[in-house]
Design a protein around this motif. Structure first.
Motif, PDB file in Angstrom:
ATOM      1  N   GLY A 177       0.789  -1.173  -0.154  1.00 22.79           N
ATOM      2  CA  GLY A 177      -0.006   0.059   0.122  1.00 22.79           C
ATOM      3  C   GLY A 177       0.577   1.291  -0.061  1.00 22.79           C
ATOM      4  O   GLY A 177       0.446   2.451  -0.748  1.00 22.79           O
ATOM      5  N   HIS A 178       1.810   1.372   0.813  1.00 23.88           N
ATOM      6  CA  HIS A 178       2.810   2.399   0.849  1.00 23.88           C
ATOM      7  C   HIS A 178       3.545   2.595  -0.505  1.00 23.88           C
ATOM      8  O   HIS A 178       3.801   3.523  -0.906  1.00 23.88           O
ATOM      9  N   TYR A 179       4.026   1.248  -1.068  1.00 24.07           N
ATOM     10  CA  TYR A 179       4.693   1.437  -2.246  1.00 24.07           C
ATOM     11  C   TYR A 179       3.856   2.158  -3.476  1.00 24.07           C
ATOM     12  O   TYR A 179       4.143   2.677  -4.200  1.00 24.07           O
ATOM     13  N   ASN A 180       2.508   1.428  -3.543  1.00 22.07           N
ATOM     14  CA  ASN A 180       1.673   1.883  -4.878  1.00 22.07           C
ATOM     15  C   ASN A 180       0.881   3.167  -4.439  1.00 22.07           C
ATOM     16  O   ASN A 180       0.983   4.106  -5.353  1.00 22.07           O
ATOM     17  N   GLY A 181       1.082   3.583  -3.182  1.00 26.74           N
ATOM     18  CA  GLY A 181       0.418   4.855  -2.893  1.00 26.74           C
ATOM     19  C   GLY A 181       1.432   6.219  -2.670  1.00 26.74           C
ATOM     20  O   GLY A 181       0.840   7.251  -3.078  1.00 26.74           O
ATOM     21  N   VAL A 182       2.514   5.993  -2.344  1.00 23.12           N
ATOM     22  CA  VAL A 182       3.756   6.749  -2.046  1.00 23.12           C
ATOM     23  C   VAL A 182       4.834   6.672  -2.783  1.00 23.12           C
ATOM     24  O   VAL A 182       5.393   7.502  -3.510  1.00 23.12           O
ATOM     25  N   LEU A 183       5.600   5.686  -2.501  1.00 23.66           N
ATOM     26  CA  LEU A 183       7.126   5.486  -3.130  1.00 23.66           C
ATOM     27  C   LEU A 183       7.305   5.263  -4.506  1.00 23.66           C
ATOM     28  O   LEU A 183       8.123   5.863  -5.067  1.00 23.66           O
ATOM     29  N   LYS A 184       6.294   4.732  -5.279  1.00 28.45           N
ATOM     30  CA  LYS A 184       6.417   4.511  -6.579  1.00 28.45           C
ATOM     31  C   LYS A 184       6.465   5.885  -7.197  1.00 28.45           C
ATOM     32  O   LYS A 184       7.242   6.254  -8.128  1.00 28.45           O
ATOM     33  N   ASN A 185       5.590   6.841  -6.642  1.00 24.96           N
ATOM     34  CA  ASN A 185       5.565   8.171  -7.089  1.00 24.96           C
ATOM     35  C   ASN A 185       6.601   9.035  -6.757  1.00 24.96           C
ATOM     36  O   ASN A 185       7.344   9.541  -7.844  1.00 24.96           O
TER      37      ASN A 185
ATOM     38  N   LYS B 264      -4.660   2.146  -6.074  1.00 23.52           N
ATOM     39  CA  LYS B 264      -5.801   1.183  -6.169  1.00 23.52           C
ATOM     40  C   LYS B 264      -5.351  -0.108  -5.285  1.00 23.52           C
ATOM     41  O   LYS B 264      -6.160  -0.901  -5.346  1.00 23.52           O
ATOM     42  N   MET B 265      -4.486   0.198  -4.350  1.00 25.24           N
ATOM     43  CA  MET B 265      -4.077  -0.890  -3.625  1.00 25.24           C
ATOM     44  C   MET B 265      -4.949  -1.027  -2.565  1.00 25.24           C
ATOM     45  O   MET B 265      -5.329  -0.291  -1.816  1.00 25.24           O
ATOM     46  N   ILE B 266      -5.536  -2.516  -2.544  1.00 28.68           N
ATOM     47  CA  ILE B 266      -6.248  -2.744  -1.350  1.00 28.68           C
ATOM     48  C   ILE B 266      -5.594  -4.139  -0.522  1.00 28.68           C
ATOM     49  O   ILE B 266      -4.708  -4.655  -1.077  1.00 28.68           O
ATOM     50  N   GLY B 267      -6.234  -4.101   0.710  1.00 31.45           N
ATOM     51  CA  GLY B 267      -5.684  -5.147   1.547  1.00 31.45           C
ATOM     52  C   GLY B 267      -6.274  -6.713   1.207  1.00 31.45           C
ATOM     53  O   GLY B 267      -6.884  -6.729   0.285  1.00 31.45           O
ATOM     54  N   LEU B 268      -5.791  -7.572   1.836  1.00 29.90           N
ATOM     55  CA  LEU B 268      -5.959  -9.120   1.733  1.00 29.90           C
ATOM     56  C   LEU B 268      -7.365  -9.182   2.061  1.00 29.90           C
ATOM     57  O   LEU B 268      -7.810 -10.273   1.242  1.00 29.90           O
ATOM     58  N   ASP B 269      -8.280  -8.233   2.558  1.00 29.26           N
ATOM     59  CA  ASP B 269      -9.585  -8.693   2.968  1.00 29.26           C
ATOM     60  C   ASP B 269     -10.373  -7.632   2.350  1.00 29.26           C
ATOM     61  O   ASP B 269     -11.869  -7.847   2.479  1.00 29.26           O
ATOM     62  N   GLY B 270     -10.206  -6.850   1.348  1.00 31.12           N
ATOM     63  CA  GLY B 270     -10.696  -6.130   0.454  1.00 31.12           C
ATOM     64  C   GLY B 270     -10.951  -4.778   1.211  1.00 31.12           C
ATOM     65  O   GLY B 270     -11.245  -3.922   0.473  1.00 31.12           O
ATOM     66  N   GLN B 271     -10.200  -4.505   2.113  1.00 26.78           N
ATOM     67  CA  GLN B 271     -10.518  -3.026   2.976  1.00 26.78           C
ATOM     68  C   GLN B 271      -9.231  -2.285   2.449  1.00 26.78           C
ATOM     69  O   GLN B 271      -8.333  -3.076   1.679  1.00 26.78           O
ATOM     70  N   LYS B 272      -9.003  -1.240   2.977  1.00 26.68           N
ATOM     71  CA  LYS B 272      -7.714  -0.368   2.654  1.00 26.68           C
ATOM     72  C   LYS B 272      -6.529  -1.315   3.246  1.00 26.68           C
ATOM     73  O   LYS B 272      -6.795  -1.716   4.387  1.00 26.68           O
ATOM     74  N   MET B 273      -5.456  -1.419   2.731  1.00 26.61           N
ATOM     75  CA  MET B 273      -4.256  -2.098   3.200  1.00 26.61           C
ATOM     76  C   MET B 273      -3.740  -1.485   4.444  1.00 26.61           C
ATOM     77  O   MET B 273      -3.317  -0.057   4.181  1.00 26.61           O
TER      78      MET B 273
ATOM     79  N   VAL C  92      -4.689  -4.099 -10.324  1.00 25.47           N
ATOM     80  CA  VAL C  92      -3.546  -3.364 -10.253  1.00 25.47           C
ATOM     81  C   VAL C  92      -2.176  -4.028 -11.152  1.00 25.47           C
ATOM     82  O   VAL C  92      -1.280  -3.283 -11.497  1.00 25.47           O
ATOM     83  N   TYR C  93      -2.063  -5.130 -11.040  1.00 22.33           N
ATOM     84  CA  TYR C  93      -1.113  -6.157 -11.312  1.00 22.33           C
ATOM     85  C   TYR C  93      -1.307  -6.794 -12.624  1.00 22.33           C
ATOM     86  O   TYR C  93      -0.290  -7.378 -13.429  1.00 22.33           O
ATOM     87  N   SER C  94      -2.466  -6.707 -13.148  1.00 23.19           N
ATOM     88  CA  SER C  94      -2.660  -7.802 -14.376  1.00 23.19           C
ATOM     89  C   SER C  94      -3.046  -6.881 -15.805  1.00 23.19           C
ATOM     90  O   SER C  94      -3.326  -5.850 -15.737  1.00 23.19           O
ATOM     91  N   SER C  95      -2.505  -7.563 -16.885  1.00 21.24           N
ATOM     92  CA  SER C  95      -2.703  -6.954 -18.101  1.00 21.24           C
ATOM     93  C   SER C  95      -4.275  -7.024 -18.333  1.00 21.24           C
ATOM     94  O   SER C  95      -4.942  -7.878 -17.803  1.00 21.24           O
ATOM     95  N   GLU C  96      -4.570  -6.206 -19.617  1.00 26.07           N
ATOM     96  CA  GLU C  96      -5.928  -6.529 -19.990  1.00 26.07           C
ATOM     97  C   GLU C  96      -6.214  -7.800 -20.463  1.00 26.07           C
ATOM     98  O   GLU C  96      -7.426  -8.311 -20.227  1.00 26.07           O
ATOM     99  N   LYS C  97      -5.270  -8.564 -20.857  1.00 32.48           N
ATOM    100  CA  LYS C  97      -5.732  -9.875 -21.611  1.00 32.48           C
ATOM    101  C   LYS C  97      -5.960 -10.733 -20.379  1.00 32.48           C
ATOM    102  O   LYS C  97      -6.931 -11.583 -20.312  1.00 32.48           O
ATOM    103  N   THR C  98      -5.099 -10.770 -19.238  1.00 31.78           N
ATOM    104  CA  THR C  98      -5.251 -11.519 -17.993  1.00 31.78           C
ATOM    105  C   THR C  98      -6.715 -11.178 -17.400  1.00 31.78           C
ATOM    106  O   THR C  98      -7.556 -11.931 -16.992  1.00 31.78           O
ATOM    107  N   LYS C  99      -7.044  -9.967 -17.402  1.00 28.54           N
ATOM    108  CA  LYS C  99      -8.212  -9.492 -16.858  1.00 28.54           C
ATOM    109  C   LYS C  99      -9.524  -9.979 -17.386  1.00 28.54           C
ATOM    110  O   LYS C  99     -10.430 -10.226 -16.979  1.00 28.54           O
TER     111      LYS C  99
END
Length: 400
Positions: free
Chosen positions: A19-27, A257-266, A316-323
């Protein structure tokens, strides 16, 4: 025109997660290539809510810095430092507190929000009330032009701009300001001085932003002008006083767009995270045991991806083909939930692998991490000292 400078900080919460990586660090990793960047560990801010549990802060600081480095923050491109190692932050905070109306602090939206959420803590402290002003000092002391924030933090940047504006209004009008500005124009030489006056007139009478930018560039190009003269000319250009503190702009961070393992915010508080240094086997286990669409009780039951937390990870992680494969396979019961999770597992592990390799270099050499931070603190403190010299001078407390 101020140097393009980005400043951002993060409270030390220990090991970081996706969540930190996708929300802040990647930026941050991207921004460090765009402008001069300073990223700091906000350890004083941690004390505003964890003042009664300081023992965790030091370990959290070093764990978090390792994760920054692992994520790709490059000490050759960005300055990494610890807030409390630059005491000028506290000095500027104190001086700004002399001019900041109490009502400004009380109306910051997060003040009441946090008090309502953290009911187990006694947050009726000055430190908690004043933390937005400390945050402003963190930004203003480096004359930051851009601050990357999420939408919920925009009011903090607006507050910071108000503080800078008030400070410049109170202290930018030095004795003999206009005479000193006119003397500075003469130092430009006749041709450039005339150009400056023309651009100033066009901007002030017509609001022409191109004229403003051209005049700012003209001032910055002059090697023979002192920093004080440059700031006088910049302020004179806009019809104000000497520009001492820069009003920063906010730079909206793309929403994660990162969510936690239970569907809530990570979040660690929900115990639903995957940390950046999580063992691959543990990552696989966590994703394999994620809940899915409750309608899919048996393998041949059709499902709906919109009701499944795993689908949000595909987003977050899959290509359009995979989705597309997931959508059809889920709705028609052509694939099982275990099959659906496999591409996510592979993508997450692929993203984490280089980070974990970089992290191992630093965990094996803690002195290297401390060296990076020490160097960053020194660079940051030099910039902070320069600002404080100006601030003390205009506030009449420069006794050197």
């Amino acid at each position: 025109m101020a140097i393009e400078r980005i400043v951002s900080g993060m409270r030390p919460t220990g090991n970081l997660h996706l969540g930190h990586y996708n929300g802040v660090l990647k930026n941050w990793v991207s921004l460090q290539h765009e402008a001069e960047s300073l990223f700091f560990v906000a350890d004083w801010h941690a004390l505003t809510t964890h003042y009664d549990d300081p023992g965790i802060i030091e370990k959290n600081v070093w764990d978090m810095v390792v994760d920054w480095l692992a994520a790709g923050i490059d000490p050759a491109l960005a300055t990494i430092f610890i807030q409390s190692k630059v005491p000028e932050h506290a000095e500027l905070h104190t001086l700004l507190s002399m001019i900041t109306p109490l009502g400004w602090l009380e109306r910051v939206p997060t003040y009441k929000d946090q008090q309502e959420k953290l009911t187990s803590k006694d947050l009726s402290t000055y430190g908690f009330l004043g933390y937005p002003l400390l945050q402003s000092a963190d930004i203003l002391i480096y004359k930051a032009t851009q601050v990357p924030v999420g939408e919920d933090q925009v009011p903090h940047i607006e507050f910071t701009r108000e503080v800078a504006r008030r400070f410049n209004h109170l202290y930018g009008k030095e004795v003999g300001y206009e005479e000193k500005a006119e003397d500075a124009i003469k130092k430009l030489g006749s041709k450039k001085g005339q150009l400056y006056r023309e651009l100033k007139t066009v901007y002030q009478e017509e609001g022409d932003d191109q004229a403003l930018e051209a005049a700012q560039a003209l001032i910055e190009e002059q090697q023979n002008l002192s920093l004080g003269d440059k700031e006088r000319l910049l302020g004179f250009l806009e019809g104000g006083g000497k520009m001492i503190l820069v009003e920063p702009e906010y730079k909206l961070t793309p929403a994660s767009k990162m969510i936690g393992l239970d569907g809530q915010k990570m979040s660690k508080s929900y115990n639903n995270t995957i940390s950046l240094r999580e063992e691959p086997k543990e990552v696989e286990k966590k994703i394999r045991t994620m809940p899915t669409d409750p309608a899919r009780i048996r393998r041949n039951d059709p499902g709906n991806p919109d009701n499944c937390p795993v689908w949000k990870l595909h987003d977050v992680y899959s290509s359009e083909k995979t989705k597309d494969w997931v959508k059809i396979g889920c709705k028609e019961a052509g694939i099982g939930c275990v099959e659906c999770k496999q591409p996510v597992i592979e993508s997450v592990l692929k993203e984490l692998k280089p980070m974990q390799e970089r992290a191992s270099n630093y965990t094996e050499s803690p002195d290297l991490v401390k060296s990076v931070v020490a160097e960053g603190c020194e660079k940051a403190r030099k910039l902070a000292r320069d600002t404080m010299r100006e601030v003390r001078e205009v506030m009449g407390i420069d006794f050197s």
